[in-house]
Design an enzyme around this catalytic site. Structure first.
Site, PDB file in Angstrom:
ATOM      1  N   GLY A  40      11.277  49.974 119.471  1.00 56.92           N
ATOM      2  CA  GLY A  40      12.376  49.833 120.510  1.00 56.92           C
ATOM      3  C   GLY A  40      12.839  51.178 120.763  1.00 56.92           C
ATOM      4  O   GLY A  40      12.830  52.169 119.915  1.00 56.92           O
ATOM      5  N   GLY A  45      17.198  52.754 119.132  1.00 59.22           N
ATOM      6  CA  GLY A  45      15.589  53.369 118.692  1.00 59.22           C
ATOM      7  C   GLY A  45      15.695  54.726 119.521  1.00 59.22           C
ATOM      8  O   GLY A  45      15.098  55.708 118.570  1.00 59.22           O
ATOM      9  N   HIS A 266      29.767  35.502 126.438  1.00 57.18           N
ATOM     10  CA  HIS A 266      30.463  36.544 127.052  1.00 57.18           C
ATOM     11  C   HIS A 266      31.174  35.597 128.174  1.00 57.18           C
ATOM     12  O   HIS A 266      30.736  34.802 128.672  1.00 57.18           O
ATOM     13  CB  HIS A 266      29.490  37.444 127.847  1.00 57.18           C
ATOM     14  N   SER A 284      31.231  42.661 134.064  1.00 55.85           N
ATOM     15  CA  SER A 284      31.892  43.415 133.020  1.00 55.85           C
ATOM     16  C   SER A 284      33.179  42.942 132.431  1.00 55.85           C
ATOM     17  O   SER A 284      33.962  42.445 133.402  1.00 55.85           O
ATOM     18  CB  SER A 284      32.262  44.795 133.392  1.00 55.85           C
ATOM     19  N   ARG A 330      36.413  37.907 123.129  1.00 54.74           N
ATOM     20  CA  ARG A 330      35.778  37.100 123.972  1.00 54.74           C
ATOM     21  C   ARG A 330      35.530  35.614 123.507  1.00 54.74           C
ATOM     22  O   ARG A 330      35.418  34.693 124.379  1.00 54.74           O
ATOM     23  CB  ARG A 330      34.314  37.749 123.682  1.00 54.74           C
ATOM     24  N   GLU A 425      21.259  46.139 117.621  1.00 51.11           N
ATOM     25  CA  GLU A 425      21.702  44.635 117.456  1.00 51.11           C
ATOM     26  C   GLU A 425      20.683  43.961 116.666  1.00 51.11           C
ATOM     27  O   GLU A 425      20.810  42.898 116.190  1.00 51.11           O
ATOM     28  CB  GLU A 425      21.447  44.186 118.999  1.00 51.11           C
ATOM     29  N   LEU A 441      27.523  49.146 122.168  1.00 45.55           N
ATOM     30  CA  LEU A 441      27.033  50.544 122.266  1.00 45.55           C
ATOM     31  C   LEU A 441      27.360  51.685 121.388  1.00 45.55           C
ATOM     32  O   LEU A 441      26.658  52.350 120.693  1.00 45.55           O
ATOM     33  CB  LEU A 441      27.712  51.024 123.800  1.00 45.55           C
TER      34      LEU A 441
END
Lengths: 637, 256
Positions: A40, A45, A266, A284, A330, A425, A441
């Site tokens: 990855g 990664g 989401h 977003s 969310r 993840e 992130l």
């Protein structure tokens, strides 16, 4: 199976520092004797590959895309959190830690989350040093915005392309190491099995996607940074190639799979338009800073939005959650959108959508400011739907986005197979049952830049490894298995396409293990998924050969794994008799319809162990304790 | 709607390719261009024909995987749009479309519409980075960057590396791609120490990969899905020229 979390004790502020001091180091001159495989090349990664190589290790990095720059991290739009408190609004490492534990609905590990909050500060520094063009104020300082679930402005961003810029930063650092000869990059190469020798992860079997050649790669440790399994739902915001194959095959080699039922929905995606649809596009979450969410008060109101007067609109999030309003986390935003639609108040042709309206913000700030903040998102929306969101409200609906479950890892990010690590993840560790915006992130980069490169040294320094190469019987056996599966897939030549199976599986798990679950639904899915899997192995049609670029064959292998994974996901959801975060069991809710946790019985990580072919998986539990942030009903009112 | 598609089919790099005609009747105006191909592929499989191979991944216009020529235009007729974000509502019933892979010597065809763009990675490997090892960074706000510079750097950094610029260029030059990365880093203070070395290294790699030379035609800018401007090429040329004039061999001193 024993789950040793290796979580340090002592004051939470000092745990990571103490742990780093206590773990064993590898002498710089010895680092070059070790080799590490990293599968990855996304945020986790690529950053891990670059950093490991900088430290002196020899790295082999694999990705199925044609270039490491294309990993799906690139699509993240909104931003990355860091407890810098640059805005002087009361943020701190402790507050980011607190928000994350609470936002995860008390199903994450406190020590891990604190470490994440601590490291968040260094991530921004590192990325700026690499030349990531974060948004700036006129005086030259970094700009921030706020995100769902937070009351402070701690999100750093690069227009609506934050993931892209962070990934390019890590990709460039990775290629710098390719130039230096410390990283060997294997694009268009897919991991298809894990090689375990003497109980330790020692390599992978991979298929060169262009030539079809199956090859073994051996190393001293293996790291999986292969992302999430959201594509089990077929329609999701994930890239089409995202898959669970690497982690699933590691699971079948003995790595525990933790909390697979935790998938995040989401709230702001573009609604589905038709049967042919291949994926969902996320808008977003930062849009919720200025957009107001509403539906008509009346059921079945088919008037166009501008014809619905103010007093006939229900701004349901502002009404129900006055202090967070449109910025609730969310899971709360998603569930409320679903219930508005279930009540028959959804908008758009299919009735599966709610309005996200910018008209007030445009009146208040002017079109130009809105264009500066969200211009590219507005363009993207218009490109897909044909509607102009400057003039009419956007229509949005929740979609599968991120998976909080993944391979079980200890505090060192090592799975239950010694020498096999999971980052980003692909592991389960930091987000609990729900993920706050702008924290994926952060976790990917924290794992890759600042955690794994240190903790892997502890493993290497403490472990005696025998020499092993591709002639090892374990490698041979794994290769044989991979070849056998490829041969079988190509020989079935049945009547149905791979995609038709994937779509059917996706609909099944979305209906019964999606935004809301019930015991009856899950039991139904647990019966149907194995039937579908059997049919797949009898009736799938994969054309072409194995010794060439064959996208249908690649896809078939991934769907075959999803057909197994989907069952485990439903099983996990069924055993968790509570609601928490992204796991909402309809039987367990408060009178107001909020998620009802059961901390006495379910405050644990569910780590599933492969039971062997045809045997049921075994449930192991890692109890969770909360010393600093005490579990309470999450309230955003 | 109904379309007639002429698609480049090539089994492998060593086979000779040819255009094959397909009549495609099940096209819905809301589909994306790639979804239209998905549906065609499902029909082909049902008939026992191998599906058309094409690169794609995020389908949100950001990963840069997708892209091919539609009627001779990279990513098709819609400006500032990757082919995955191109929707069929921009076409008419009965349209005839020609789909071909990127055309450039530096991008050899792998299969059908899939080409090998690894040359782009090698150009970045030749210096398209800031040498900042993990852990040595100062506080981010110690580097002040005027908003204008940050915005210009971001404009250039938005490049997705899809290769449309190369495919559209009559010379098959990679100047827009290379210039975008050089501009991104040279507009920022962090990029200054290696600025000229970077320009020399990356441009030398471009030549080695057999990309053509830029003759300022501007086709690249016209097709760029991220609207990267020709000015990035001007910045690259300035940096390269200055670097060529001022280049000195690096003197390394031992510890003696």
């Amino acid at each position: 199976m024993e789950l040793k979390s290796k979580t340090p004790t002592g004051p939470i502020e000092q745990r990571w520092d103490n742990h780093r001091f206590n773990i064993k180091l590898v002498n710089p001159a010895n680092k070059r004797k070790y080799s590490v495989i990293i599968v990855g090349s996304g945020l986790a990664g690529a950053s891990a590959s670059a950093t490991m190589a900088e430290l002196g290790y020899n790295v082999k990095c694999f990705c199925f895309q044609d270039s490491p720059r294309r990993a799906h991290s690139i699509a993240a739009q909104g931003g990355i959190n860091a407890a810098k408190n640059y805005q002087n609004d009361g943020d701190s490492v402790y507050r980011l830690f607190y928000d994350t534990v609470k936002g995860g609905d008390f199903r994450s590990r406190e020590s891990n989350v604190y470490r994440l909050a601590q490291i968040s500060v260094n991530i921004i520094d590192q990325c700026v040093a690499q030349g990531v063009p974060f948004a700036r104020e006129y005086g030259g300082l970094l700009a921030n915005r706020s995100f769902g679930g937070a009351q402070v402005s701690r999100t750093f961003y690069a227009r609506g392309q934050t993931g892209q810029q962070l990934l390019l930063g890590a990709y460039q650092a990775l290629l710098r190491q390719v130039a230096g000869g410390k990283v060997q990059m294997f694009p268009r190469t897919e991991m298809l099995d894990l090689i375990v020798i003497d109980g330790k992860a020692r390599g992978i079997v991979a298929r060169n996607l262009i030539t079809g050649k199956i090859e073994s790669h051996l190393a001293d440790a293996v790291v999986l940074g292969t992302g999430g399994y959201g594509n089990v739902f077929y329609l999701s915001t994930n890239a089409k190639g995202s898959n669970c194959t690497a982690i699933w095959r590691a699971y079948k080699r003995g790595a525990a799979m933790a909390n697979p039922c935790y998938t995040q929905i989401h709230p702001t995606c573009i609604p589905v338009s038709g049967e042919y649809q291949s994926k969902l596009t996320l808008m977003s979450e930062s849009l919720r800073n200025d957009g107001r969410i509403w539906v008509p008060k009346k059921k079945g109101d088919t008037r166009s939005p501008e014809q619905i007067p103010e007093d006939e609109r229900d701004y349901y999030l502002e009404r129900k959650y006055p202090s967070f309003g449109n910025l609730v986390p969310r899971d709360v935003a998603s569930r409320n959108a679903k219930s508005a639609c279930d009540e028959g108040r959804g908008v758009g042709e299919q009735g599966l959508g709610v309005y996200l309206d910018f008209s007030d913000a445009i009146k208040r700030l002017g079109k130009q400011s809105i264009r500066e903040r969200y211009g590219n998102l507005f363009d993207m929306y218009e490109r897909i739907t044909g509607d102009n969101p400057y003039n009419v409200p956007m229509r949005i609906y929740p979609a599968i986005h991120y998976t909080m479950g993944g391979l079980w890892v200890d505090y060192n990010l090592m799975t239950t197979i010694p020498g096999l690590f999971a980052v980003g993840e692909a592991n389960f560790s930091d987000h609990g049952a729900n993920r706050l915006g702008a924290s994926a992130l952060m976790q990917g980069l924290a794992d890759g830049y600042f955690i794994l490169p240190y903790t892997i040294g502890d493993y290497l320094a403490n472990t005696k490894l025998e020499k092993a190469d591709a002639s090892n019987p374990a490698a041979r056996e794994a290769e044989k298995g991979v070849n056998e599966v490829t041969r079988r897939l190509l020989e079935i030549r049945g009547k149905r396409t791979v995609t038709s199976f994937h779509r059917e599986l996706g609909k099944l798990v979305w209906d019964d293990c999606g935004m809301a679950r019930t015991e009856a639904g899950l039991k139904k899915a647990l019966q149907r998924v194995p039937e579908l899997r059997d049919e797949f192995w009898k009736n799938v049609n994969v054309l072409g050969g194995g010794e060439e670029l064959n996208q249908a064959l690649e896809n078939a292998g991934r769907v075959a794994d999803f057909l197994e994974f989907g069952e485990l996901m439903c099983l996990d959801a069924l055993q968790r008799n509570e609601s928490c975060g992204g796991h909402f069991r309809e039987e367990f809710q408060t009178p107001e319809g909020e998620a009802l946790r059961d901390d006495d019985n379910y405050s644990y990580v569910a780590a599933w162990e492969y039971g062997g072919p045809g045997k049921p998986p075994i449930l192991n539990k890692e109890p969770l304790t909360f010393e600093y942030v005490h579990p309470s009903q999450r309230s955003y009112k | 709607m109904k379309l007639t598609l002429h698609i480049w089919r090539q089994k492998s790099p060593n086979h000779i390719g040819r255009m094959v005609q397909y009549e495609h009747a099940n096209v819905n105006p809301h589909m994306s261009f790639l979804e239209m191909l998905d549906v065609l592929n499902e029909e082909l499989i049902a008939k026992g024909e191998e599906p058309v191979a094409f690169d794609h991944d995020c389908r949100e216009g950001i990963c840069g995987s997708c892209g091919f020529m539609v009627n001779g235009v990279a990513h098709g007729p819609q400006p500032a749009t990757t082919v995955c974000q191109l929707h069929m509502r921009h076409f008419k019933d009965g349209d005839v479309l020609y789909l071909e892979p990127w055309r450039a010597r530096a991008f050899p065809v792998i299969k059908d519409l899939v080409v090998d763009r690894s040359a782009f990675d090698r150009i970045i490997t030749a210096g398209g980075y800031v040498s900042a090892s993990t852990g040595s960074a100062q506080d981010a706000n110690n580097i002040l960057i005027p908003k204008r510079d940050a915005d210009l750097a971001m404009d250039a950094a938005a490049c997705i590396g899809c290769g449309a610029c190369v495919a559209a260029c009559p010379n098959a030059a990679s100047a827009l791609f290379t210039g975008a990365k050089i501009s991104h880093l040279s507009l920022l203070p962090q990029g200054q120490p290696e600025r000229f070395k970077r320009a020399l290294g990356m441009v030398a790699q471009v030549k080695q990969e057999l990309f053509g030379s830029c003759t300022n035609i501007g086709e690249c800018e016209a097709v760029c899905p991220k609207e990267i401007k020709l000015e990035v090429i001007a910045r690259m040329n300035r940096d390269y020229l200055k670097a060529s004039w001022t280049e000195r061999p690096e003197i390394t001193r031992g510890d003696d």
